[in-house]
Structures are given as structure tokens and as C-alpha cells.
Design a protein around this motif. Sequence first.
Motif, short mmCIF file in Angstrom:
data_model
loop_
_atom_site.label_atom_id
_atom_site.label_comp_id
_atom_site.label_asym_id
_atom_site.label_seq_id
_atom_site.Cartn_x
_atom_site.Cartn_y
_atom_site.Cartn_z
N SER A 109 0.81 -1.22 0.00
CA SER A 109 0.00 0.00 0.00
C SER A 109 0.85 1.28 0.00
O SER A 109 0.38 2.33 -0.40
CB SER A 109 -0.95 0.00 1.20
N ALA A 110 2.11 1.20 0.41
CA ALA A 110 2.97 2.38 0.41
C ALA A 110 3.41 2.77 -0.99
O ALA A 110 3.76 3.92 -1.24
CB ALA A 110 4.19 2.13 1.28
N CYS A 111 3.41 1.81 -1.91
CA CYS A 111 3.88 2.06 -3.28
C CYS A 111 2.83 1.65 -4.30
O CYS A 111 3.10 0.86 -5.21
CB CYS A 111 5.18 1.30 -3.51
N ILE A 112 1.64 2.21 -4.18
CA ILE A 112 0.58 1.91 -5.14
C ILE A 112 0.96 2.41 -6.52
O ILE A 112 0.75 1.74 -7.52
CB ILE A 112 -0.76 2.54 -4.69
N THR A 113 1.55 3.61 -6.59
CA THR A 113 2.03 4.13 -7.87
C THR A 113 3.53 4.40 -7.77
O THR A 113 4.02 4.89 -6.76
CB THR A 113 1.31 5.44 -8.27
N ILE A 114 4.21 4.07 -8.86
CA ILE A 114 5.65 4.31 -8.98
C ILE A 114 5.83 5.09 -10.27
O ILE A 114 5.25 4.73 -11.29
CB ILE A 114 6.41 2.98 -9.06
N GLN A 115 6.63 6.14 -10.23
CA GLN A 115 6.80 6.92 -11.45
C GLN A 115 8.21 7.46 -11.62
O GLN A 115 8.97 7.58 -10.68
CB GLN A 115 5.78 8.04 -11.54
N ILE A 116 8.50 7.76 -12.89
CA ILE A 116 9.76 8.39 -13.27
C ILE A 116 9.46 9.35 -14.41
O ILE A 116 8.52 9.13 -15.18
CB ILE A 116 10.82 7.32 -13.68
N ASN A 117 10.23 10.42 -14.51
CA ASN A 117 10.01 11.36 -15.61
C ASN A 117 11.25 11.42 -16.50
O ASN A 117 12.22 10.71 -16.30
CB ASN A 117 9.60 12.74 -15.09
N ASP A 118 11.20 12.32 -17.49
CA ASP A 118 12.26 12.39 -18.50
C ASP A 118 13.60 12.86 -17.96
O ASP A 118 14.63 12.61 -18.56
CB ASP A 118 11.82 13.28 -19.67
N ILE A 119 13.62 13.54 -16.82
CA ILE A 119 14.90 13.98 -16.27
C ILE A 119 15.39 13.04 -15.16
O ILE A 119 16.36 13.34 -14.48
CB ILE A 119 14.85 15.44 -15.78
N GLY A 120 14.70 11.91 -14.98
CA GLY A 120 15.15 10.90 -14.05
C GLY A 120 14.66 11.03 -12.63
O GLY A 120 15.13 10.32 -11.75
N GLU A 121 13.72 11.93 -12.38
CA GLU A 121 13.17 12.07 -11.03
C GLU A 121 12.26 10.88 -10.74
O GLU A 121 11.33 10.61 -11.50
CB GLU A 121 12.39 13.37 -10.89
N LYS A 122 12.55 10.20 -9.64
CA LYS A 122 11.80 8.99 -9.27
C LYS A 122 10.97 9.29 -8.03
O LYS A 122 11.45 9.90 -7.09
CB LYS A 122 12.76 7.85 -8.97
N SER A 123 9.72 8.85 -8.07
CA SER A 123 8.89 9.04 -6.88
C SER A 123 7.93 7.87 -6.73
O SER A 123 7.60 7.23 -7.72
CB SER A 123 8.11 10.35 -6.98
N PRO A 124 7.51 7.58 -5.53
CA PRO A 124 8.06 8.02 -4.26
C PRO A 124 9.44 7.42 -4.02
O PRO A 124 9.71 6.28 -4.42
CB PRO A 124 7.05 7.53 -3.22
N ALA A 125 10.29 8.17 -3.41
CA ALA A 125 11.70 7.80 -3.25
C ALA A 125 11.88 6.49 -2.49
O ALA A 125 12.76 5.69 -2.83
CB ALA A 125 12.48 8.92 -2.57
N GLU A 126 11.07 6.25 -1.47
CA GLU A 126 11.23 5.03 -0.67
C GLU A 126 10.90 3.76 -1.45
O GLU A 126 11.35 2.67 -1.10
CB GLU A 126 10.40 5.09 0.61
N CYS A 127 10.17 3.89 -2.54
CA CYS A 127 9.83 2.72 -3.37
C CYS A 127 10.98 2.32 -4.27
O CYS A 127 11.00 1.21 -4.80
CB CYS A 127 8.60 3.01 -4.21
N TRP A 128 11.93 3.20 -4.48
CA TRP A 128 13.04 2.93 -5.39
C TRP A 128 14.27 2.41 -4.66
O TRP A 128 15.31 2.19 -5.26
CB TRP A 128 13.40 4.20 -6.15
N GLU A 129 14.19 2.19 -3.36
CA GLU A 129 15.34 1.72 -2.59
C GLU A 129 15.49 0.22 -2.68
O GLU A 129 14.60 -0.51 -2.83
CB GLU A 129 15.20 2.14 -1.13
#
Length: 129
Positions: A109-129
Motif C-alpha cells: 500500500s505504500a507504493c501503489i504508484t511508482i513513477q519516473i520522468n524524462d529527467i530521471g526524477e523517481k517518486s516516491p523515493a522510498e519505493c526505489w530503494e
Amino acid sequence: MNKIKGFSLIELMIAVAIMGILAAVIYPTYTDFVAKGGRADGLAAVMRVANLQEQFYLDNRQYATDMNDLNLGADPYVTDNGLYSVDSTGTASFIVVATAQGKQASRDSACITIQINDIGEKSPAECWE
């Protein structure tokens, strides 16, 4: 003199209590491990679509507006395990969003959506660890 072999009720109750304590400690750890394993599927799909967007940009000087342009078939693209649906939009920039589906949505439930954009910003940050 007859020797009785076996377990007494007290010994059996102690063994059941120990197993209950172990299960109470181990089960949450196991479910967290399963959720992180499923999340890896979503992260891999997001990175794949982001790479395809960059490749599309090199060829067309703009980002793809839907998943069909990236040769991924249906819009939104569903991962092989069916745990995430992935969608991407953009022309001058893009955002790739993976949304958890089914069991993964309830497990993680903490990472229902994971996203990245064209400049490499990843969110939410805790899901990418």
C-alpha cells in the motif's frame, strides 16, 4: 514397570506456543518480502518504458503520446506477472507511471504508484530503494 512414551499435554502446549510466537514474528517479514519482490516487477517495467521513450525521442524528436507508439500493445501496458499496469504520456517531456493491481495493491500500500520522468526524477523515493 511400564514406561509410557509420548508427549504430555504441557509439552505439546509449549511447542504450540513457541510455533505461534515464531509465526507472529515471521509472517509480517515474509509478506514484506513478497511485496518488495512484486515491486521489482513494477520498477523494471517503469525503467523499460522510460528507455523506450528515450529511444523514441532519438528517432522522432518527441516523446511517444501512448504505449502503442512504443510497440507495447495495449494502453496501458500490463506487466507479464499482471501486478502493475504502466502508462506513459508526453511530447516535450514524459512521465511513466506504474500502478499496482490486484494482490500487489493490497500487499504494498505504500507504493501503489511508482513513477519516473524524462529527467530521471523517481517518486516516491522510498519505493526505489
